[in-house]
Design a protein around this motif. Structure first.
Motif, PDB file in Angstrom:
ATOM      1  N   ARG A   1     -16.098 -15.031  11.240  1.00 58.66           N
ATOM      2  CA  ARG A   1     -17.224 -15.749  11.850  1.00 58.66           C
ATOM      3  C   ARG A   1     -16.728 -16.817  12.823  1.00 58.66           C
ATOM      4  O   ARG A   1     -17.322 -17.033  13.874  1.00 58.66           O
ATOM      5  CB  ARG A   1     -18.080 -16.399  10.767  1.00 58.66           C
ATOM      6  N   ARG A   2     -15.680 -17.507  12.442  1.00 59.76           N
ATOM      7  CA  ARG A   2     -15.143 -18.567  13.296  1.00 59.76           C
ATOM      8  C   ARG A   2     -14.672 -17.995  14.626  1.00 59.76           C
ATOM      9  O   ARG A   2     -14.993 -18.533  15.696  1.00 59.76           O
ATOM     10  CB  ARG A   2     -13.982 -19.270  12.585  1.00 59.76           C
ATOM     11  N   ILE A   3     -13.969 -16.896  14.564  1.00 52.46           N
ATOM     12  CA  ILE A   3     -13.464 -16.297  15.805  1.00 52.46           C
ATOM     13  C   ILE A   3     -14.617 -15.743  16.636  1.00 52.46           C
ATOM     14  O   ILE A   3     -14.640 -15.875  17.851  1.00 52.46           O
ATOM     15  CB  ILE A   3     -12.426 -15.205  15.493  1.00 52.46           C
ATOM     16  N   GLY A   4     -15.599 -15.136  15.968  1.00 52.45           N
ATOM     17  CA  GLY A   4     -16.744 -14.586  16.692  1.00 52.45           C
ATOM     18  C   GLY A   4     -17.625 -15.670  17.276  1.00 52.45           C
ATOM     19  O   GLY A   4     -18.293 -15.471  18.293  1.00 52.45           O
ATOM     20  N   GLY A   5     -17.640 -16.867  16.668  1.00 51.79           N
ATOM     21  CA  GLY A   5     -18.521 -17.936  17.123  1.00 51.79           C
ATOM     22  C   GLY A   5     -17.905 -18.818  18.195  1.00 51.79           C
ATOM     23  O   GLY A   5     -18.571 -19.712  18.718  1.00 51.79           O
ATOM     24  N   THR A   6     -16.665 -18.590  18.571  1.00 49.64           N
ATOM     25  CA  THR A   6     -16.027 -19.452  19.570  1.00 49.64           C
ATOM     26  C   THR A   6     -16.511 -19.146  20.975  1.00 49.64           C
ATOM     27  O   THR A   6     -16.327 -19.952  21.872  1.00 49.64           O
ATOM     28  CB  THR A   6     -14.492 -19.290  19.526  1.00 49.64           C
ATOM     29  N   GLY A   7     -17.102 -18.007  21.173  1.00 48.12           N
ATOM     30  CA  GLY A   7     -17.620 -17.668  22.492  1.00 48.12           C
ATOM     31  C   GLY A   7     -16.558 -17.110  23.415  1.00 48.12           C
ATOM     32  O   GLY A   7     -16.843 -16.732  24.534  1.00 48.12           O
ATOM     33  N   GLY A   8     -15.336 -17.059  22.974  1.00 51.88           N
ATOM     34  CA  GLY A   8     -14.258 -16.509  23.790  1.00 51.88           C
ATOM     35  C   GLY A   8     -14.282 -14.997  23.743  1.00 51.88           C
ATOM     36  O   GLY A   8     -15.029 -14.372  22.993  1.00 51.88           O
ATOM     37  N   THR A   9     -13.493 -14.400  24.576  1.00 55.62           N
ATOM     38  CA  THR A   9     -13.435 -12.942  24.592  1.00 55.62           C
ATOM     39  C   THR A   9     -12.372 -12.470  23.593  1.00 55.62           C
ATOM     40  O   THR A   9     -11.290 -13.049  23.489  1.00 55.62           O
ATOM     41  CB  THR A   9     -13.078 -12.426  25.994  1.00 55.62           C
ATOM     42  N   ILE A  10     -12.746 -11.432  22.878  1.00 53.95           N
ATOM     43  CA  ILE A  10     -11.844 -10.850  21.884  1.00 53.95           C
ATOM     44  C   ILE A  10     -11.735  -9.373  22.216  1.00 53.95           C
ATOM     45  O   ILE A  10     -12.737  -8.698  22.483  1.00 53.95           O
ATOM     46  CB  ILE A  10     -12.399 -11.036  20.458  1.00 53.95           C
ATOM     47  N   GLY A  11     -10.521  -8.879  22.185  1.00 51.15           N
ATOM     48  CA  GLY A  11     -10.301  -7.475  22.499  1.00 51.15           C
ATOM     49  C   GLY A  11     -10.826  -6.563  21.398  1.00 51.15           C
ATOM     50  O   GLY A  11     -10.959  -6.957  20.234  1.00 51.15           O
ATOM     51  N   GLY A  12     -11.134  -5.351  21.785  1.00 52.75           N
ATOM     52  CA  GLY A  12     -11.663  -4.366  20.836  1.00 52.75           C
ATOM     53  C   GLY A  12     -10.678  -4.054  19.717  1.00 52.75           C
ATOM     54  O   GLY A  12     -11.056  -3.914  18.554  1.00 52.75           O
ATOM     55  N   ALA A  13      -9.396  -3.960  20.042  1.00 52.50           N
ATOM     56  CA  ALA A  13      -8.378  -3.656  19.033  1.00 52.50           C
ATOM     57  C   ALA A  13      -8.304  -4.785  18.016  1.00 52.50           C
ATOM     58  O   ALA A  13      -8.133  -4.546  16.809  1.00 52.50           O
ATOM     59  CB  ALA A  13      -7.031  -3.439  19.704  1.00 52.50           C
ATOM     60  N   ASP A  14      -8.442  -6.025  18.502  1.00 54.39           N
ATOM     61  CA  ASP A  14      -8.394  -7.177  17.597  1.00 54.39           C
ATOM     62  C   ASP A  14      -9.603  -7.171  16.663  1.00 54.39           C
ATOM     63  O   ASP A  14      -9.480  -7.453  15.469  1.00 54.39           O
ATOM     64  CB  ASP A  14      -8.344  -8.475  18.414  1.00 54.39           C
ATOM     65  N   LEU A  15     -10.780  -6.835  17.202  1.00 56.07           N
ATOM     66  CA  LEU A  15     -11.977  -6.761  16.362  1.00 56.07           C
ATOM     67  C   LEU A  15     -11.839  -5.670  15.303  1.00 56.07           C
ATOM     68  O   LEU A  15     -12.210  -5.876  14.141  1.00 56.07           O
ATOM     69  CB  LEU A  15     -13.214  -6.484  17.217  1.00 56.07           C
ATOM     70  N   VAL A  16     -11.302  -4.514  15.712  1.00 58.45           N
ATOM     71  CA  VAL A  16     -11.117  -3.407  14.772  1.00 58.45           C
ATOM     72  C   VAL A  16     -10.119  -3.813  13.684  1.00 58.45           C
ATOM     73  O   VAL A  16     -10.332  -3.545  12.493  1.00 58.45           O
ATOM     74  CB  VAL A  16     -10.646  -2.134  15.513  1.00 58.45           C
ATOM     75  N   ALA A  17      -9.050  -4.488  14.054  1.00 62.38           N
ATOM     76  CA  ALA A  17      -8.038  -4.919  13.081  1.00 62.38           C
ATOM     77  C   ALA A  17      -8.631  -5.931  12.105  1.00 62.38           C
ATOM     78  O   ALA A  17      -8.386  -5.863  10.895  1.00 62.38           O
ATOM     79  CB  ALA A  17      -6.840  -5.509  13.803  1.00 62.38           C
ATOM     80  N   ARG A  18      -9.402  -6.872  12.618  1.00 65.32           N
ATOM     81  CA  ARG A  18     -10.023  -7.884  11.744  1.00 65.32           C
ATOM     82  C   ARG A  18     -11.037  -7.236  10.799  1.00 65.32           C
ATOM     83  O   ARG A  18     -11.116  -7.590   9.626  1.00 65.32           O
ATOM     84  CB  ARG A  18     -10.684  -8.971  12.566  1.00 65.32           C
ATOM     85  N   GLN A  19     -11.811  -6.279  11.294  1.00 66.81           N
ATOM     86  CA  GLN A  19     -12.776  -5.585  10.446  1.00 66.81           C
ATOM     87  C   GLN A  19     -12.051  -4.762   9.379  1.00 66.81           C
ATOM     88  O   GLN A  19     -12.479  -4.732   8.221  1.00 66.81           O
ATOM     89  CB  GLN A  19     -13.698  -4.685  11.271  1.00 66.81           C
ATOM     90  N   ALA A  20     -10.962  -4.124   9.748  1.00 69.78           N
ATOM     91  CA  ALA A  20     -10.185  -3.345   8.774  1.00 69.78           C
ATOM     92  C   ALA A  20      -9.627  -4.273   7.690  1.00 69.78           C
ATOM     93  O   ALA A  20      -9.616  -3.916   6.501  1.00 69.78           O
ATOM     94  CB  ALA A  20      -9.051  -2.606   9.470  1.00 69.78           C
TER      95      ALA A  20
END
Length: 150
Positions: free
Chosen positions: A55-74
């Motif tokens: 949530r903290r990373i998603g709420g910063t408003g910065g751009t996050i790469g798709g691979a990073d999102l997939v890794a965090r979700q995994a």
């Protein structure tokens, strides 16, 4: 006079040992249950940390790469899976404690039954000994009384 001898003493000793073993097994099961409860708490805390971080990373408003999102979700999914395994282990431990407790109750009742039987037989023996002693005293008194009268 004969001394008291409980013929089922060996059986009573075996039942006592069985009760002691059941107590030890219950203690080990309770220890495993405590460990399982701690494991669930740890897994829940780890999951909460992972979700908070996501949530903290998603709420910063910065751009996050798709691979990073997939890794965090995994990672979150692995932590959730670990929590589920911990909960299953906890349920298994709770069932084991219930089984061990039932075994202890059975072993204790079997042992207690033999203790009560031994005490009842001891009482019967003591009453019989007292009766025989009383009869012997009565006989001695009758013999002495018969001599003094004659």
């Amino acid at each position: 006079m004969t001394s008291f001898r409980f013929r089922l003493e060996r059986v009573r000793a075996v039942r006592e040992r069985k009760e002691q073993l059941a107590q030890e097994q219950l203690a080990r099961s309770l220890s495993r249950l405590s460990d399982s409860q701690a494991g669930v708490r740890d897994a829940e805390a780890e999951l909460q940390r992972a979700l908070d971080e996501q949530r903290r990373i998603g709420g910063t408003g910065g751009t996050i790469g798709g691979a990073d999102l997939v890794a965090r979700q995994a990672f979150v999914e692995r932590v959730e899976q670990q929590r589920r395994r911990s909960e299953q282990q906890l349920q298994h431990s709770e069932a084991d404690v219930a089984d061990r407790n039932a075994e202890l109750v059975t072993a204790a009742s079997e042992h207690e039954m033999l203790i009560r039987l031994r005490e009842r037989r001891r009482g019967e023996h003591e009453r019989e000994q007292a009766r025989q002693e009383s009869n012997a005293h009565d006989e001695i008194a009758a013999v002495r009384f018969g001599r003094s009268v004659a």
